[in-house]
Design an enzyme around this catalytic site. Sequence first.
Site, PDB file in Angstrom:
ATOM      1  N   GLU A 258       0.896  -1.151   0.000  1.00  0.00           N
ATOM      2  CA  GLU A 258       0.000   0.000   0.000  1.00  0.00           C
ATOM      3  C   GLU A 258       0.929   1.194   0.000  1.00  0.00           C
ATOM      4  OE1 GLU A 258      -1.928   2.909   2.045  1.00  0.00           O
ATOM      5  OE2 GLU A 258      -2.225   1.269   3.488  1.00  0.00           O
ATOM      6  N   CYS A 297      -2.511   8.244   4.023  1.00  0.00           N
ATOM      7  CA  CYS A 297      -2.453   7.613   2.699  1.00  0.00           C
ATOM      8  C   CYS A 297      -3.741   7.865   1.920  1.00  0.00           C
ATOM      9  CB  CYS A 297      -2.176   6.132   2.838  1.00  0.00           C
ATOM     10  SG  CYS A 297      -3.242   5.301   4.017  1.00  0.00           S
TER      11      CYS A 297
HETATM   12  P1  NDP Z   1       9.355   4.614   3.368  1.00  0.00           P
HETATM   13  O1  NDP Z   1       8.955   3.900   2.171  1.00  0.00           O
HETATM   14  O2  NDP Z   1      10.661   5.280   3.396  1.00  0.00           O
HETATM   15  O3  NDP Z   1       9.317   3.661   4.626  1.00  0.00           O
HETATM   16  C1  NDP Z   1       8.240   2.794   4.872  1.00  0.00           C
HETATM   17  C2  NDP Z   1       8.719   1.647   5.722  1.00  0.00           C
HETATM   18  O4  NDP Z   1       9.691   0.897   4.998  1.00  0.00           O
HETATM   19  C3  NDP Z   1       9.409   2.110   6.999  1.00  0.00           C
HETATM   20  O5  NDP Z   1       9.108   1.198   8.020  1.00  0.00           O
HETATM   21  C4  NDP Z   1      10.877   2.030   6.624  1.00  0.00           C
HETATM   22  O6  NDP Z   1      11.711   1.869   7.731  1.00  0.00           O
HETATM   23  C5  NDP Z   1      10.871   0.781   5.769  1.00  0.00           C
HETATM   24  N1  NDP Z   1      12.003   0.652   4.887  1.00  0.00           N
HETATM   25  C6  NDP Z   1      12.602   1.615   4.165  1.00  0.00           C
HETATM   26  N2  NDP Z   1      13.607   1.072   3.453  1.00  0.00           N
HETATM   27  C7  NDP Z   1      13.625  -0.244   3.742  1.00  0.00           C
HETATM   28  C8  NDP Z   1      14.441  -1.325   3.319  1.00  0.00           C
HETATM   29  N3  NDP Z   1      15.434  -1.171   2.460  1.00  0.00           N
HETATM   30  N4  NDP Z   1      14.195  -2.550   3.822  1.00  0.00           N
HETATM   31  C9  NDP Z   1      13.186  -2.747   4.709  1.00  0.00           C
HETATM   32  N5  NDP Z   1      12.396  -1.746   5.130  1.00  0.00           N
HETATM   33  C10 NDP Z   1      12.617  -0.507   4.648  1.00  0.00           C
HETATM   34  O7  NDP Z   1       8.216   5.592   3.691  1.00  0.00           O
HETATM   35  P2  NDP Z   1       8.095   6.645   4.876  1.00  0.00           P
HETATM   36  O8  NDP Z   1       7.295   6.030   5.965  1.00  0.00           O
HETATM   37  O9  NDP Z   1       9.386   7.246   5.268  1.00  0.00           O
HETATM   38  O10 NDP Z   1       7.283   7.716   4.120  1.00  0.00           O
HETATM   39  C11 NDP Z   1       7.882   8.323   3.009  1.00  0.00           C
HETATM   40  C12 NDP Z   1       6.860   8.629   1.964  1.00  0.00           C
HETATM   41  O11 NDP Z   1       6.068   7.479   1.667  1.00  0.00           O
HETATM   42  C13 NDP Z   1       5.873   9.660   2.388  1.00  0.00           C
HETATM   43  O12 NDP Z   1       6.394  10.919   2.249  1.00  0.00           O
HETATM   44  C14 NDP Z   1       4.749   9.362   1.445  1.00  0.00           C
HETATM   45  O13 NDP Z   1       4.966   9.977   0.221  1.00  0.00           O
HETATM   46  C15 NDP Z   1       4.788   7.887   1.279  1.00  0.00           C
HETATM   47  N6  NDP Z   1       3.805   7.209   2.100  1.00  0.00           N
HETATM   48  C16 NDP Z   1       2.689   6.799   1.495  1.00  0.00           C
HETATM   49  C17 NDP Z   1       1.721   6.165   2.181  1.00  0.00           C
HETATM   50  C18 NDP Z   1       0.510   5.713   1.477  1.00  0.00           C
HETATM   51  O14 NDP Z   1      -0.031   4.703   1.845  1.00  0.00           O
HETATM   52  N7  NDP Z   1       0.049   6.409   0.465  1.00  0.00           N
HETATM   53  C19 NDP Z   1       1.819   5.894   3.629  1.00  0.00           C
HETATM   54  C20 NDP Z   1       3.039   6.401   4.184  1.00  0.00           C
HETATM   55  C21 NDP Z   1       4.009   6.986   3.428  1.00  0.00           C
HETATM   56  P3  NDP Z   1      12.556   3.114   8.319  1.00  0.00           P
HETATM   57  O15 NDP Z   1      11.586   4.091   8.827  1.00  0.00           O
HETATM   58  O16 NDP Z   1      13.363   2.479   9.390  1.00  0.00           O
HETATM   59  O17 NDP Z   1      13.377   3.633   7.194  1.00  0.00           O
END
Ligand code: NDP
Length: 671
Positions: A258, A297
Site C-alpha cells: 500500500e 495515505c
Molecule cells: P518509506 O517507504 O521510506 O518507509 C516505509 C517503511 O519501509 C518504513 O518502516 C521504513 O523503515 C521501511 N524501509 C525503508 N527502506 C527499507 C528497506 N530497504 N528494507 C526494509 N524496510 C525498509 O516511507 P516513509 O514512511 O518514510 O514515508 C515516506 C513517503 O512514503 C511519504 O512521504 C509518502 O509519500 C509515502 N507514504 C505513502 C503512504 C501511502 O499509503 N500512500 C503511507 C506512508 C508513506 P525506516 O523508517 O526504518 O526507514
Amino acid sequence: MTVQNVQSFVAGRWIAPGDDARQIASAIDGQVIAQAGGAALDMQEVLDFARSTGGPALRKLTFHDRARMLKALALELNKHKDALYEISYLTGATRSDHAFDIDGGIGTMFVFASKGRREMPDGQVYLDGSPEQLGKTGAFLGQHICTPLLGAAVHINAYNFPLWGMLEKLAPTLLAGVPAIVKPATDTCYVTELAVKIMLDSGILPAGALQFIAGGVGDLLDRLDCQDAVSFTGSAATALKLRSNPRLLGNAVRFVAEQDSLNASILGPDAEPGTPEFDLFVKEVHREMTTKAGQKCTAIRRILVPEDRIEAVSDALAQRLAKTVVGDPRDEATRMGALVSKGQKADVLARVAELGAEVQRLCGNPDDFADSAGAFLPPMLLLCADPDGAQRVHDTEAFGPVSTLLPYRDLDHAIALANRGGGSLVTSVITHDAGVARDVVLGAAAYHGRIYINDRTSMKESTGHGAPMPHMIHGGPGRAGGGEELGGVRGVKHYMQRTAVQGSPDMLTAIGGTWVPGATQKDGGAHPFTRRFGVLEIGETIVTAPRTVTLEDIAHFAEFTGDTFYAHMDDAAAKRNPFFPGRVAHGYLLLSFAAGLFVEPNEGPVLANTGLDNLRFMKPVSAGSAIHVRLTVKAKTPRNADYGEVRWHVTLLDQDGDKVAEYELLTMNAA
Ligand code: NDP
C-alpha cells in the site's frame, strides 16, 4: 529530557539499540527524544522463533480462540489509551488525530475479533464457498478451504500511523493463525514499542506470536520462503525496491503493498453553493487536508470541482483553512499539529516545488513557519488551472497538508482526471444525484480501491473519505500498490493458503467439520432436540414419519393465513401456470408441517429458532402427496458458555423420495 532507547523484541527477549542507533527527534520542538536500531539482530533466529514457536502455538487454537485473543488484546490496549495518547503527541499528532491512530487501531482489532466469532468457524479450517459436485452421483465433491501459512508475516509499516498501521495488519494475521514480525517506521517506532509492550506484558499472546524490530530489518527478506508473507505500507520507491528482492520473486513470497496515492474528491455537478452537498464537500476536503497534518495515505490530494465553482469552493476552503490553528498538538486550541519530522517537512516542500508551474498557491505560506524548531507547515491550497496539460499533479504525492484544486468541464472529464492518478486508494464523490454516483462508479471503480459517496442523506452517519473501515477493503491498483488489506475476512485470507480439496462427502465432512450432503448420517440414539449442544454430533440425523397433505389442509391454511393465491385455490388457473400441475400446497404450509413433524415439543435444550437460510422449494406438492423430513446436524458454533448455534440441514421429501424443499434451520441450543 531523557532519550528513550527503543528496544526490539525478538526470540523472546528485549534487545537495546546498538552503537549505530538512529536518533529520533520530537516533531514539536526538534529535541532528540529516542533512538532505535543499530543492534545486531540474528534474523534467522527471529524467523525460526516465529516459524517453530509462534506458528504452532497459534495454529493449535481455533479461529474463535484467536478472535477472543484479539478482543482481550484490544481491551488491554484500551486500558492504556492515555499513555498511548501522551506519547503520540511527540509525533506531532493532535488529540483528534489520536482518534484515527489509537482509537481506530483498537477499534479495528475489536471488529476482527467480532468477525472471527461471527463469520469464521470454531475450528482450524475455513471453508471458502460451498461444496461443488464433481461426479454424477455426489460421491466425489470439491471444496475450497483456507488454512494458515506455516511461516511468518513480516509487516513493514509507515510512520504516519504507528498504532493503527500495526494493528490493521496484526489483527487479520493473528486471526489467520500466523505469527507476526512487526517493523514500524523508525520515526515513530517509540509509539509502536509502547503498544507492543502493553500487548506482550498482558501475557495474552503465545510465545513467538509477535516480534518487534526497531530499526532496520537487515537480511530478513533474503530469508523468506513461500510460507511467509510481507505486507508493506510506505513509499512507492521502497515498495519497488523490496518487491524486486530476488528471494521474494524467486520464491513467490506474497507481497502486499500500500503505497503512494493521488486520491481525488469530486464535487458533483449538481452540488451548487447553498446545497448541503456543497458544504459537506468543503468540510470533508478541509478535514482531509488537516487531519494528521495531511500525512494520511487516503488524504484528498486532488480536489475536482466544476469549472464554474472553482472560486466558490476555493473561497469557502480558504475561509476554513484560515481558521485552522497550527501549533503544539497538546494545546487545546490547536487544530492541526506538526509533520512527523523536519525531514518529512523538507520532503513535502520539495514535492510542492516539483509541482512547479503547474500550480499556483492560493493559501498557506510555509515561510510563516520557517523559523519554527518543530516540523510545522500551514495547510496549503493549490490551484492547477490546466489539469489536462499538467502531469506532476497527477503523479506527485506531497505527503502533508497539501491539496490541489482542479476544474472539470463535465462528469466524463472529472472521471478521466480522477483516473489519471494511475490507481488510488480512494476517490469520493459528493452528490445527491444517484445517476452521477453510478456514472462515477462505472467510469472510475477500476482505478480506485474504494469509492466513497456522500450526500445529505448519509452525511450524519458517514465515516469520512479518509477513514479505512476494517469491514471494507483498503488498497488500490497501480500507483497505490496493487494490494488489498482489511475487508473483514478477506483480509484474514491474505495470510492463509486457499486449497481445493477433492474427495468423498465423508472426507470433506471430517476435514471441514461441517456436514456435507452425501456424508454419513448418524443416529444419536435419541431425538436430537433432546441432546445438548456439547453432545450433539455433526451428521446426527432423524428421519420423521410421513404426513399426507389434504385439500382441506390447503384450504384451511389459505383461509387461516389469508394467502389465497390462485395456485392454491383454483385448479384450472394453477394448471395454466407452467410451474404447477394443478392446485398445490403452500410452501409455507409444507414448512409448518415439517416443523410439526420434526420438533420435540417438551422443554429441552433447544432454546430458540433463530432463522432459516438458503430455502428452496424444488417440487410442487399436490393434495394426496405424503411428505417426510430428514434433519441433520450440519454445523455447530459456540456462542458463549451457556449456548451455541446449531445449523441443521433440512430436506423435505415426498412419497417418491423426491426433494420437495431444502433449507438450513438455525437454532440456539443450551450448552
Ligand atoms: P518509506 O517507504 O521510506 O518507509 C516505509 C517503511 O519501509 C518504513 O518502516 C521504513 O523503515 C521501511 N524501509 C525503508 N527502506 C527499507 C528497506 N530497504 N528494507 C526494509 N524496510 C525498509 O516511507 P516513509 O514512511 O518514510 O514515508 C515516506 C513517503 O512514503 C511519504 O512521504 C509518502 O509519500 C509515502 N507514504 C505513502 C503512504 C501511502 O499509503 N500512500 C503511507 C506512508 C508513506 P525506516 O523508517 O526504518 O526507514
